[in-house]
Design an enzyme around this catalytic site. Sequence first.
Site, PDB file in Angstrom:
ATOM      1  N   SER A  50       0.807  -1.134  -0.020  1.00 17.30           N
ATOM      2  CA  SER A  50      -0.030  -0.055   0.102  1.00 17.30           C
ATOM      3  C   SER A  50       1.036   1.353   0.011  1.00 17.30           C
ATOM      4  CB  SER A  50      -0.925  -0.162   1.362  1.00 17.30           C
ATOM      5  OG  SER A  50      -1.772  -1.000   1.210  1.00 17.30           O
ATOM      6  N   THR A  52       4.144   1.083   1.820  1.00 15.74           N
ATOM      7  CA  THR A  52       4.783   1.339   3.004  1.00 15.74           C
ATOM      8  C   THR A  52       6.111   1.932   3.019  1.00 15.74           C
ATOM      9  OG1 THR A  52       3.919  -1.094   3.135  1.00 15.74           O
ATOM     10  CG2 THR A  52       5.106  -0.213   5.054  1.00 15.74           C
ATOM     11  N   HIS A 106       3.085  -4.099   9.495  1.00 15.94           N
ATOM     12  CA  HIS A 106       1.841  -4.614   9.150  1.00 15.94           C
ATOM     13  C   HIS A 106       0.803  -5.149   9.809  1.00 15.94           C
ATOM     14  CE1 HIS A 106       3.678  -3.692   5.108  1.00 15.94           C
ATOM     15  NE2 HIS A 106       4.249  -4.877   5.139  1.00 15.94           N
ATOM     16  N   SER A 135      -0.740  -5.645  -6.980  1.00 15.57           N
ATOM     17  CA  SER A 135       0.840  -5.414  -6.550  1.00 15.57           C
ATOM     18  C   SER A 135       1.172  -6.964  -5.568  1.00 15.57           C
ATOM     19  CB  SER A 135       0.609  -4.217  -5.656  1.00 15.57           C
ATOM     20  OG  SER A 135       2.190  -3.920  -5.404  1.00 15.57           O
ATOM     21  N   TYR A 189      -2.370   6.402  -0.408  1.00 11.56           N
ATOM     22  CA  TYR A 189      -1.403   6.473  -1.749  1.00 11.56           C
ATOM     23  C   TYR A 189      -1.797   7.487  -2.715  1.00 11.56           C
ATOM     24  CZ  TYR A 189       1.317   3.917  -5.098  1.00 11.56           C
ATOM     25  OH  TYR A 189       2.176   3.810  -6.071  1.00 11.56           O
ATOM     26  N   SER A 224      10.845   9.929  -4.689  1.00 12.27           N
ATOM     27  CA  SER A 224      10.371   9.691  -5.954  1.00 12.27           C
ATOM     28  C   SER A 224      10.624   8.060  -6.247  1.00 12.27           C
ATOM     29  CB  SER A 224      10.867  10.344  -7.222  1.00 12.27           C
ATOM     30  OG  SER A 224      12.354  10.000  -7.305  1.00 12.27           O
ATOM     31  N   MET A 228      14.222   6.240  -5.738  1.00  9.39           N
ATOM     32  CA  MET A 228      14.333   5.043  -4.766  1.00  9.39           C
ATOM     33  C   MET A 228      14.759   3.768  -5.282  1.00  9.39           C
ATOM     34  SD  MET A 228      11.002   5.604  -2.087  1.00  9.39           S
ATOM     35  CE  MET A 228      11.511   4.134  -0.822  1.00  9.39           C
ATOM     36  N   GLY A 252       4.337   1.623  -9.660  1.00 11.97           N
ATOM     37  CA  GLY A 252       4.235   2.780  -8.508  1.00 11.97           C
ATOM     38  C   GLY A 252       3.216   3.774  -9.234  1.00 11.97           C
TER      39      GLY A 252
HETATM   40  P1  A3P Z   1       3.112  -1.542  -7.586  1.00  4.31           P
HETATM   41  O1  A3P Z   1       3.334  -3.144  -7.392  1.00  4.31           O
HETATM   42  O2  A3P Z   1       1.701  -1.176  -7.899  1.00  4.31           O
HETATM   43  O3  A3P Z   1       4.223  -0.954  -8.534  1.00  4.31           O
HETATM   44  P2  A3P Z   1       4.878  -1.579  -0.217  1.00  4.31           P
HETATM   45  O4  A3P Z   1       6.006  -0.947  -0.059  1.00  4.31           O
HETATM   46  O5  A3P Z   1       3.778  -1.265   0.830  1.00  4.31           O
HETATM   47  O6  A3P Z   1       5.314  -3.066  -0.225  1.00  4.31           O
HETATM   48  O7  A3P Z   1       4.064  -1.068  -1.558  1.00  4.31           O
HETATM   49  C1  A3P Z   1       4.730  -1.489  -2.828  1.00  4.31           C
HETATM   50  C2  A3P Z   1       4.044  -0.570  -3.788  1.00  4.31           C
HETATM   51  O8  A3P Z   1       4.437   0.754  -3.773  1.00  4.31           O
HETATM   52  C3  A3P Z   1       4.583  -1.218  -5.068  1.00  4.31           C
HETATM   53  O9  A3P Z   1       3.326  -0.819  -6.094  1.00  4.31           O
HETATM   54  C4  A3P Z   1       5.749  -0.023  -5.495  1.00  4.31           C
HETATM   55  O10 A3P Z   1       5.750   0.050  -6.823  1.00  4.31           O
HETATM   56  C5  A3P Z   1       4.931   1.136  -4.893  1.00  4.31           C
HETATM   57  N1  A3P Z   1       6.035   2.476  -4.600  1.00  4.31           N
HETATM   58  C6  A3P Z   1       7.074   2.086  -3.921  1.00  4.31           C
HETATM   59  N2  A3P Z   1       7.524   3.298  -3.681  1.00  4.31           N
HETATM   60  C7  A3P Z   1       6.913   4.109  -4.427  1.00  4.31           C
HETATM   61  C8  A3P Z   1       7.096   5.576  -4.766  1.00  4.31           C
HETATM   62  N3  A3P Z   1       8.230   6.296  -4.529  1.00  4.31           N
HETATM   63  N4  A3P Z   1       6.374   6.186  -5.364  1.00  4.31           N
HETATM   64  C9  A3P Z   1       5.045   5.429  -5.959  1.00  4.31           C
HETATM   65  N5  A3P Z   1       4.877   4.175  -5.542  1.00  4.31           N
HETATM   66  C10 A3P Z   1       5.827   3.460  -4.849  1.00  4.31           C
END
Ligand code: A3P
Length: 294
Positions: A50, A52, A106, A135, A189, A224, A228, A252
């Site tokens: 979501s 994190t 979580h 995701s 998000y 961004s 990252m 993302g």
């Molecule tokens: P997607 O699989 O849709 O790309 P978590 O960190 O809770 O595991 O969430 C992972 C999701 O957050 C992934 O989504 C990932 O790509 C997205 N995400 C991680 N860093 C991000 C960022 N800086 N900006 C936007 N989305 C990001």
Amino acid sequence: MAQLQSNVVRDGNGGQIKFPVFISQADLDLIEKEFVVEDGDVFVVTYPRSGTTWTEQMVHLLVNHGEQGEQRLTDAVPWLETLPHRPGGMIEFLKTMPQRRLFTSHLPHALMPPLRDTTAKVIYVARNPKDVAVSTYFHNQSKLGYEGTWEEHFQEFLNGDVGCGPYFDHILPWWQASQKDERILFLKYEDMKHDHAGNVARLASFLDLYADQGLIDRVVALSSFKSMTSNETTNFDWIPQKADKPKHFRKGEIGDWRNYFSAEQSLQMDDFVIKKLKDSGLQFDFGDGVTLPS
Ligand code: A3P
């Protein structure tokens, strides 16, 4: 078909939920018994996939005046449920943490260590369930040995037969808690995507941190998706994952669900969302101007 590798743990409400295979009931029991929330603690709490990691990075940078430091994000903002696995054990590890401790978790609300009368804060981040379902599908394939089809995963997601239990059983109690306790900030998000800088400022204010425009710009740049992904302290490349599946940082975006959901699955999820969120005051943005419940 290889099933999701998971453990079954007590959910804190007399039931049971699935949790990632490397977190056991014994780990959760130890946390319940021995983890004590302290003044100044910050917890980034989410249902998996979501946002994190993104939020951890923003909080880490804000607390550290925009400096990334050399620690990997998983050490700078450790995952609460895995602390019992740290070398030397949880209590020894906690002694090594800086005064302002940052954690990720979580845990469902019922399993979260009580904030008691401390100044600790929780940032809960929620994401629309269609994008979370997609995701999670790729995450489970890449990191948790899942080999089911998208259709099978979709049904398991609706049934709550996935890591960290049913989606709405996680989101709703945290949403309700955030309405009653000003130490809990509920972010989405999609809002962070639409207004990254505004949400960095909101985080700074919530954490009582002074952030001038220079710091906000720096945090936005370093958190961004692109930054990252290429930064070796934030990109999660050190986590065991299958080389032929998408990485932790996948797309993302808002609305990628449209590439996977059939029309029927979309309607099924819409009905589910409307039923669960009716009268809650909570809405989700599914992209392309679609908000539910409308
Ligand atoms: P997607 O699989 O849709 O790309 P978590 O960190 O809770 O595991 O969430 C992972 C999701 O957050 C992934 O989504 C990932 O790509 C997205 N995400 C991680 N860093 C991000 C960022 N800086 N900006 C936007 N989305 C990001």
